[in-house]
Design a protein around this motif. Structure first.
Motif, short mmCIF file in Angstrom:
data_model
loop_
_atom_site.label_atom_id
_atom_site.label_comp_id
_atom_site.label_asym_id
_atom_site.label_seq_id
_atom_site.Cartn_x
_atom_site.Cartn_y
_atom_site.Cartn_z
N VAL A 192 113.67 6.97 23.14
CA VAL A 192 114.58 7.57 24.12
C VAL A 192 116.01 7.38 23.63
O VAL A 192 116.42 6.25 23.34
CB VAL A 192 114.38 6.94 25.51
CG1 VAL A 192 115.37 7.55 26.50
CG2 VAL A 192 112.96 7.12 25.99
N PRO A 193 116.80 8.44 23.53
CA PRO A 193 118.19 8.31 23.04
C PRO A 193 119.02 7.37 23.92
O PRO A 193 119.04 7.51 25.15
CB PRO A 193 118.72 9.74 23.10
CG PRO A 193 117.50 10.60 23.06
CD PRO A 193 116.44 9.84 23.78
N GLU A 198 123.79 5.53 28.33
CA GLU A 198 125.23 5.29 28.36
C GLU A 198 125.94 6.30 29.25
O GLU A 198 126.82 5.94 30.04
CB GLU A 198 125.79 5.34 26.94
CG GLU A 198 125.28 4.23 26.04
CD GLU A 198 125.70 4.42 24.59
OE1 GLU A 198 126.34 5.45 24.30
OE2 GLU A 198 125.37 3.55 23.76
N ALA A 199 125.53 7.57 29.16
CA ALA A 199 126.14 8.60 30.00
C ALA A 199 125.80 8.37 31.47
O ALA A 199 126.65 8.53 32.35
CB ALA A 199 125.67 9.98 29.56
N TYR A 213 114.84 8.63 36.38
CA TYR A 213 115.39 9.94 36.07
C TYR A 213 115.64 10.16 34.58
O TYR A 213 115.92 11.29 34.16
CB TYR A 213 116.70 10.17 36.83
CG TYR A 213 116.48 10.28 38.32
CD1 TYR A 213 115.97 11.44 38.89
CD2 TYR A 213 116.78 9.21 39.16
CE1 TYR A 213 115.76 11.54 40.26
CE2 TYR A 213 116.59 9.29 40.54
CZ TYR A 213 116.06 10.45 41.07
OH TYR A 213 115.86 10.55 42.43
N ILE A 214 115.53 9.09 33.77
CA ILE A 214 115.69 9.24 32.33
C ILE A 214 114.44 8.75 31.60
O ILE A 214 113.81 9.51 30.86
CB ILE A 214 116.92 8.46 31.83
CG1 ILE A 214 118.21 9.04 32.43
CG2 ILE A 214 116.99 8.51 30.31
CD1 ILE A 214 119.46 8.30 32.02
N MET A 218 111.50 11.21 29.93
CA MET A 218 111.53 11.25 28.47
C MET A 218 110.22 10.75 27.84
O MET A 218 109.85 11.18 26.76
CB MET A 218 112.71 10.42 27.95
CG MET A 218 114.07 11.01 28.29
SD MET A 218 114.30 12.68 27.63
CE MET A 218 114.28 12.36 25.87
N ILE A 219 109.54 9.83 28.51
CA ILE A 219 108.27 9.34 27.96
C ILE A 219 107.08 9.99 28.64
O ILE A 219 105.93 9.59 28.39
CB ILE A 219 108.17 7.80 28.09
CG1 ILE A 219 108.03 7.38 29.56
CG2 ILE A 219 109.34 7.11 27.43
CD1 ILE A 219 107.70 5.90 29.73
N SER A 220 107.32 11.00 29.45
CA SER A 220 106.21 11.64 30.18
C SER A 220 105.16 12.26 29.25
O SER A 220 103.97 12.22 29.58
CB SER A 220 106.76 12.70 31.15
OG SER A 220 107.52 13.68 30.46
N PRO A 221 105.51 12.82 28.08
CA PRO A 221 104.43 13.29 27.19
C PRO A 221 103.49 12.16 26.75
O PRO A 221 102.27 12.35 26.67
CB PRO A 221 105.18 13.88 25.99
CG PRO A 221 106.51 14.27 26.54
CD PRO A 221 106.84 13.21 27.56
#
Length: 311
Positions: A192-193, A198-199, A213-214, A218-221
């Motif tokens: 995950v970036p 950070e944003a 929410y991130i 992002m790891i859902s696959p």
């Protein structure tokens, strides 16, 4: 012109040699796949439509008689129900526990390799050894788990003899081997970036909000893949149940411990009903295929893929 042609010829010969070498290296796997999977599945399909006598090796056509016997056998439906209940309990807990461990490992800076090894080692433990340990841990009278609960004045249940607690005991045993799932999830978390976190932190998002929410999208696959694989494995449960409840050859255990794989084994190798056993195997194959197709159809609507591409 002649030089270019000779170069193409040498390149073609080199590619052919590389291909031959590659196929030679994987030939043991191909042979194993053909002998132990493809041919075995084909023979079991034929066997499911036959009456087979192991003693004489004789067989006779049975049509759909073996499948009709499955529909009339209450143990088939009961064992399927037990297996489904176990899968509904084990798969979410395994993934949730593995995600917790992976999240903890993802935050470790020093010694992460050591902890990954420690968490993965139980996955490498032979099933018989694991069952022996859990027979001691889950003993209702003198087991370590009930002794620990007794320190707090809690009377522990009879894990291995009370029908209510038989499936939870196997779920606890399955949690021992979540190391493989943990390593896969850890790799997904590390991919995950960091810029996304950070944003989000700059915008005032809490850690909980970042996780839901991130991290999860992002790891859902990876989660989707693990749900499918773990569901298939849970529906084929055999060794944990057999080692805990049928280790002494006892076939009079409560119905709560009769799982589909165990009942299939009993039909084939204790009662020598190979035709009905083969029919049971193919029924399970069809059930797993249907469940997997449903999971893929539903999952593709929920899984986040980078770039919006879907398989």
């Amino acid at each position: 012109m002649g030089t270019r042609t000779s170069q193409r010829t040498r390149s073609r010969k080199y590619n052919v040699r590389e291909s031959i070498a590659g196929y030679l290296f994987i030939s043991p796997w191909i042979a194993g796949l053909l002998i132990f999977t493809v041919i075995s599945m084909g023979w079991s399909l034929v066997l499911s439509f036959q009456n087979y006598d192991l003693a004489t090796g004789a067989s006779s056509p049975a049509g759909f008689e073996n499948y009709r016997l499955l529909a009339e056998d209450p143990n088939v439906l009961g064992s399927l129900g037990n297996t489904f209940v176990y899968a509904l309990m084990a798969v979410p807990l395994d993934i949730a526990f593995a995600l917790l461990l992976a999240s903890l490992l993802n935050g470790v800076k020093r010694g992460s390799g050591f902890f990954r090894l420690v968490y993965y080692l139980p996955k490498m433990t032979p099933g018989v050894a694991t069952a022996a340990v859990f027979l001691l841990l889950l003993n209702g009278n003198s087991g370590a788990i009930n002794n620990f609960l007794g320190l707090f004045g809690i009377a522990g249940p009879q894990w291995l003899s009370d029908p209510v607690w038989m499936k939870p005991s196997i779920v606890l045993m399955s949690l021992w081997g979540v190391g493989g799932t943990t390593v896969i999830l850890l790799a997904a978390l590390q991919a995950v970036p960091k810029e996304l976190y950070e944003a989000a932190a700059t915008d005032g998002a809490s850690r909980r909000q970042q996780f839901f929410y991130i991290t999860i999208p992002m790891i859902s696959p990876t989660l989707f893949f693990l749900v499918i694989v773990n569901t298939i494995a849970a529906l084929q449960i055999f060794d944990q149940a057999y080692l805990l409840f049928y280790r002494d050859g006892n076939s009079s255990v409560p119905d709560a411990a009769r799982f589909y794989g165990v009942y299939l084994y009993q039909q084939a190798f204790q009662h020598f009903n190979f035709g009905p056993a083969a029919a049971m195997a193919w029924l399970l194959f069809v059930i797993i295929m249907v469940i997997t197709v449903v999971q893929i159809r539903v999952g593709n609507r929920l899984v986040h893929y980078e770039g919006g591409d879907r398989p």
